[in-house]
Enzyme design. Structure first.
Site: not given
Ligand code: F6P
Length: 360
Positions: A173, A107, A131, A175, A283
């Site tokens: 992970m 992003e 993500d 966020r 990861q």
């Protein structure tokens, strides 16, 4: 024609196959490719000789099987309101004789690409982030590899957890989005999954774990060990996510991490044995999975097609299991988060179990 390719944000498995795909397709079309090292930094500074590398077909084989990014990544924001460097980017494009930029990122990197494209720069995007929370695409490079690592790691810690009858927190992970925890935990049959989208209550977590232990006893399982997959962004109701430090990056993000450790501390008076492991960069650092190699390569090819067609301000994407093209401004929409009502069981703090069969 000459294309510059860059990778920004956190590294993700699939970046190198995507770069290789760009070079492969460009070479077929007689287009030159220049690697722009350290993300947007290569174009956002004047003395950038150390940031420029020519990419020829010889790199394809080497890049195709490697994790990380051979071009290095950075979180440089060339359009930061505090330090806008659009003019330097334009100057550098001229100096390097670049006709187009292929930006590979999430992003932030693609958000910057979109702003630059609005300002008239010829940019196309390739989506990546482990993500998998980028708007505009159903897939982002790195997600599949990271999921596989999570799944395998959960299996590994389960051996220790079972042997020592442990409540084991495995922190992954993610966020803002719980996709890694939800899908990784689902595949690993985790006993509890904690995601950022659903802030939880500690007493509830404790009672779920105790209830699960009690239920297993009469069946003769005595499954006293539990695997809890916890997303780094998940947090207790009314509390903020746990931060690793107090630094903000150029896009205004804190580094998260440590929630698993925090929860382990809170639960150690309730259970005999509690443990915590954060997967963190393990990861992200794996060799790309088959899926990340294949999609990365195809994304690379398609990005060059977009450049050849002059369709700047767009990115390649996966939509409904097909390769697609979407306007870059899609990445500015709200991130793709777990739909809690549809996919998450708030009572069990776990993935919702339901039939998804539809009549053919
Ligand atoms: O956005 C991808 C990601 O891997 C997040 O899951 C994580 O919070 C962040 O990057 C970590 O960033 P850094 O590499 O700056 O520690």
């Amino acid at each position: 024609m000459r294309i510059g390719v860059l990778t920004g944000g956190g590294d993700a498995p699939g970046l190198n196959p995507a770069i290789a795909g760009v070079v492969e397709r460009a070479t077929m079309a007689g287009i030159e490719v220049v690697g722009l090292k350290r993300g947007w930094q290569a174009l956002a500074i004047r003395e950038n000789d150390r940031h420029i590398v020519k990419l020829g077909p010889e790199i394809i084989r080497e890049y195709s099987r490697l994790g990380g990014s051979k071009l290095q990544c950075s979180r440089t924001n060339p359009v930061s309101p505090q330090n806008d460097r659009t003019d330097i980017v334009k100057e550098n494009m001229k100096k390097l004789l670049l006709d187009a930029i292929v930006a590979i990122g999430g992003e932030d990197t693609l958000g910057a690409a979109e702003v630059l494209s609005e300002r008239g720069l010829p940019v196309v995007g390739i989506p990546k982030t482990i993500d998998r929370d980028l708007a505009g695409t159903d897939y982002t490079l790195g997600f599949d590899t990271a999921l596989n690592v999570i799944c395998e790691s959960a299996e590994r810690v389960a051996h220790t957890a079972e042997s020592h009858e442990t409540i084991f927190f495995l922190e992954v992970m993610g966020r803002h989005a719980g996709w890694l925890a939800l899908r990784g935990g689902e595949s690993a049959f985790a006993d509890v999954i904690l995601i950022p989208e659903y802030p939880f209550v500690v007493d509830k977590l404790i009672s779920i774990l105790k209830e699960q232990q009690k239920e297993s006893d009469p069946l003769g399982f005595e499954h006293r060990y539990k695997i809890i997959v916890v997303s780094e962004g998940s947090h207790i109701q009314g509390e903020d996510p746990t931060r690793r430090d107090s630094k903000l990056d150029e896009y205004g993000h804190y580094s998260l991490g440590g929630v698993g450790d925090y929860l382990k501390g809170l639960l150690e008076h309730e259970f005999k044995h509690t443990r915590y492991t954060a997967l963190a960069y393990l990861q992200r650092g794996a060799p790309p999975s088959q899926r990340d190699r294949q999609i990365g390569r195809r994304f690379g090819h398609s990005a060059v097609e977009l450049v050849m067609q002059g369709r700047f301000g767009h990115m390649v994407a996966v939509r409904r299991a097909k390769l697609a093209v979407v306007p870059l401004k899609e990445v500015r929409k709200s991130p793709s988060l777990v739909d809690v009502d549809r996919l998450y069981d708030k009572e069990r703090l776990n993935v919702k179990i339901e039939s998804v069969l539809v009549d053919d």
